[in-house]
Design an enzyme around this catalytic site. Structure first.
Site, PDB file in Angstrom:
ATOM      1  N   LYS A 189     -37.997  16.533 -36.699  1.00 35.56           N
ATOM      2  CA  LYS A 189     -39.390  16.991 -36.809  1.00 35.56           C
ATOM      3  C   LYS A 189     -39.470  18.321 -36.069  1.00 35.56           C
ATOM      4  O   LYS A 189     -39.357  18.379 -34.847  1.00 35.56           O
ATOM      5  CB  LYS A 189     -40.365  15.996 -36.197  1.00 35.56           C
ATOM      6  CG  LYS A 189     -41.819  16.458 -36.324  1.00 35.56           C
ATOM      7  CD  LYS A 189     -42.781  15.506 -35.638  1.00 35.56           C
ATOM      8  CE  LYS A 189     -44.227  15.992 -35.819  1.00 35.56           C
ATOM      9  NZ  LYS A 189     -44.490  17.273 -35.102  1.00 35.56           N
ATOM     10  N   GLY A 246     -40.569  16.564 -24.495  1.00 34.40           N
ATOM     11  CA  GLY A 246     -41.948  17.020 -24.634  1.00 34.40           C
ATOM     12  C   GLY A 246     -42.846  16.447 -23.566  1.00 34.40           C
ATOM     13  O   GLY A 246     -42.393  16.054 -22.485  1.00 34.40           O
ATOM     14  N   GLY A 250     -47.310  12.435 -25.106  1.00 36.98           N
ATOM     15  CA  GLY A 250     -46.728  12.322 -26.442  1.00 36.98           C
ATOM     16  C   GLY A 250     -45.509  11.424 -26.450  1.00 36.98           C
ATOM     17  O   GLY A 250     -45.316  10.606 -27.365  1.00 36.98           O
ATOM     18  N   GLY A 251     -44.663  11.552 -25.429  1.00 40.07           N
ATOM     19  CA  GLY A 251     -43.465  10.733 -25.353  1.00 40.07           C
ATOM     20  C   GLY A 251     -43.779   9.259 -25.192  1.00 40.07           C
ATOM     21  O   GLY A 251     -43.152   8.398 -25.824  1.00 40.07           O
ATOM     22  N   GLU A 270     -37.304  12.831 -22.729  1.00 37.21           N
ATOM     23  CA  GLU A 270     -37.430  13.595 -21.484  1.00 37.21           C
ATOM     24  C   GLU A 270     -38.886  14.020 -21.382  1.00 37.21           C
ATOM     25  O   GLU A 270     -39.392  14.738 -22.244  1.00 37.21           O
ATOM     26  CB  GLU A 270     -36.514  14.823 -21.511  1.00 37.21           C
ATOM     27  CG  GLU A 270     -36.578  15.643 -20.236  1.00 37.21           C
ATOM     28  CD  GLU A 270     -35.955  17.015 -20.418  1.00 37.21           C
ATOM     29  OE1 GLU A 270     -36.581  17.994 -19.984  1.00 37.21           O
ATOM     30  OE2 GLU A 270     -34.861  17.097 -20.999  1.00 37.21           O
ATOM     31  N   CYS A 307     -37.705  22.610 -17.904  1.00 37.11           N
ATOM     32  CA  CYS A 307     -37.791  21.207 -17.483  1.00 37.11           C
ATOM     33  C   CYS A 307     -37.419  21.043 -16.022  1.00 37.11           C
ATOM     34  O   CYS A 307     -37.850  20.096 -15.369  1.00 37.11           O
ATOM     35  CB  CYS A 307     -36.863  20.344 -18.323  1.00 37.11           C
ATOM     36  SG  CYS A 307     -36.982  20.597 -20.098  1.00 37.11           S
TER      37      CYS A 307
END
Length: 530
Positions: A189, A246, A250-251, A270, A307
């Site tokens: 995606k 992300g 959302g994760g 992550e 990150c």
């Protein structure tokens, strides 16, 4: 480097086909100018997801049976095809992300290098880990059967492109490269912030599939706004694992879908990290000014959109700490505002820093230069005391960008208490001198429980792609503490062990045959053998 001039179509890449999605359109936005970029990207639907998954399933058994040399050649072909795109890839990525040319050229190199790392890894046979325990018919009190083990691919893998690395953590990034190396077809995606960059790389992979004469379902690329496509992809019964980098929200939403399926599947996400840096007294006394400048250089690199950005500093109160603060504040005040990756990321940064700055329990130590340009990140350094940090959960939230919080501690025990209350992290760093070794030794077991990578006298930004690297950590840094998303061990996420008991020699896979046709290093009756 000369550009190949690939035409951007705005289509989905489903197997060997280009498909116009039917669920509306989106445009990439140049964050530097606010300009809408052509072409329009036609968004996919649950039906498009189902078609990509069916193709991936049809390709799986054929693809997973390919020899390591075939898959290695495929990965190397992808790398060559990405390089052949030339300047067009860099220019489009610059337009979609606001990142500078040198950064993106370096990221392209990293992307291709990690593809080649996985190619070398699987050719060496390291992913198989074959084990053979030969039959022992005379063993007492019971004979032992012939037992042989290897690891096989899980099946089709869904990969979500990340916002902050449009190449290295995106369509051909580490999740895709490791899954393909393991023998798993991949459905990506693409991230909505850089669809043109994603399409260019998608064409490079699609072309490599054809050049290597592999089944078309080995790779697909789908675009989708909102949650529909992502949710459909994770929920599809043919998908057997997910790689995600992300936001925490959302994760978590996607992880819940993965876990609530009739057949739950691994979700390798992550999500977020503060990446604490402990400034120990000896280091501050010896080189506090230098550490202050180094810290700001790490904090502001890439507008802090890494990150592993150092979002938390811990130190004991002292005059040496005050010197560090003075040096860091001076360097921060000179830092130029940088364009952030997207309007959405910029808005989130503005909100998170405003919440911190608005707290009466937090002091603003320094801010970087402001800018009237759109979507720019004004760096920030805040401070609070340990007793406040320990009782205010809002101060534990990640500020994604060039912002960090310094926590002042009264003594060693209070610093230990702060570390103990932290969530899991990608990294933890010790800035230390020889005089700090006894306290550092005391901290090390705690840091091992909190982080996936522990640094000494360095800064966490910058993740080397190599065999020993770990880019992971306890929740919520990642959703599976046993995994890394960077380094050759990343492909282990997409493999599972299978034991073969008393199989006829004619049915054994090459890795487990007595004559060892692949010339692998194997564990035979508990001893390493070649």
């Amino acid at each position: 480097m000369k550009s190949s001039g690939q035409l951007l179509t705005g289509n989905l890449l489903i197997g060997a086909q280009q498909v116009a999605g039917s669920k509306g359109t989106l445009y990439a936005i140049n964050p530097t100018t606010g300009e809408q970029l052509q072409p329009a990207y036609h968004l996919g639907s649950a039906d498009d997801v189902a078609r990509a998954c069916q193709l991936a399933e049809q390709a799986f058994d054929s693809y997973r049976a390919t020899l390591p040399t075939v898959r290695a050649n495929f990965l190397e072909t992808i790398a060559r095809n990405i390089e052949a795109i030339g300047d067009q890839l860099i220019e489009r990525a610059m337009a979609e992300t606001g990142l500078p040319k040198a950064r993106l050229e370096g990221e392209r190199g990293r992307t291709c290098n990690q593809l080649r790392l996985f190619a070398a890894t699987i050719q060496a046979g390291e992913q198989n880990q074959p084990r053979i325990d030969p039959r022992q018919p005379e063993r007492k009190p019971l004979p032992r059967a012939d037992l042989r083990q290897r690891r096989i691919p899980l099946g089709p893998v869904a990969v979500f492109g990340a916002s902050n690395f449009p190449l290295a953590f995106s369509v051909a990034g580490g999740d895709t490269a490791s899954a393909l190396a393991a023998g798993c077809p991949v459905i990506v995606k693409g991230h909505s912030a850089h669809p043109g960059t994603s399409e260019l790389v998608g064409h490079a992979i699609q072309k490599a599939v054809a050049e290597c004469d592999l089944p078309e379902g080995v790779f697909s690329l789908i675009f989708g706004a909102g949650a529909e496509v992502g949710a459909a992809l994770v929920a599809h019964p043919l998908v057997q694992a997910v790689g995600f980098t992300g936001s925490r929200a959302g994760g978590i939403a996607l992880m819940r879908i993965a876990q609530s399926r009739p057949q739950p599947i691994p979700f390798y996400g992550e999500l977020s990290a503060l990446n604490p840096v402990v400034l120990l007294p000896g280091a501050l006394s010896e080189r506090g000014d230098e550490l202050g400048r180094q810290f700001v250089a790490s904090l502001t690199m890439g507008a802090g959109q890494f990150c592993t950005n150092p979002g938390l500093l811990l130190a004991l109160d002292s005059p040496a700490l005050d010197s560090f603060i003075a040096a860091a504040s001076a360097a921060l005040q000179d830092s130029v505002a940088q364009t952030m990756l997207s309007p959405g990321i910029h808005n989130a940064y503005e909100h998170s820093t405003a919440c911190i700055a608005g707290s009466k329990q937090v002091q603003t130590l320094a801010r970087g230069q402001s800018s009237s340009a759109p979507n720019t990140c004004r760096a920030a350094l805040y401070a609070t005391r340990a007793e406040i940090f320990l009782t205010n959960a809002n101060l534990h939230e990640e500020m994604f960008g060039a912002a960090s919080l310094l926590v002042r501690c009264r003594d060693e025990q209070e610093l230990i208490s702060v570390l103990s209350h932290l969530d899991g992290q990608l990294t933890a760093t010790l800035q230390l001198a020889d005089a700090d070794l006894p306290f550092a030794r005391k901290l090390l077991p705690l840091l091992e429980r909190k982080a996936g990578r522990i640094l000494a006298n360095g800064w966490p930004t910058g993740v080397e792609v190599c065999h020993a690297m770990v880019h992971g950590g306890p929740w919520p840094a990642t959703t599976d503490v046993r995994a890394t998303s960077v380094g050759s061990a990343a492909l282990e996420r997409f493999l599972r062990p299978v034991c073969y008991q008393d199989l006829p020699a004619a049915l054994l896979p090459p890795e487990l045959q007595d004559n060892n046709p692949l010339q692998l290093t194997r564990l035979v009756d508990g001893k390493s053998a070649h």
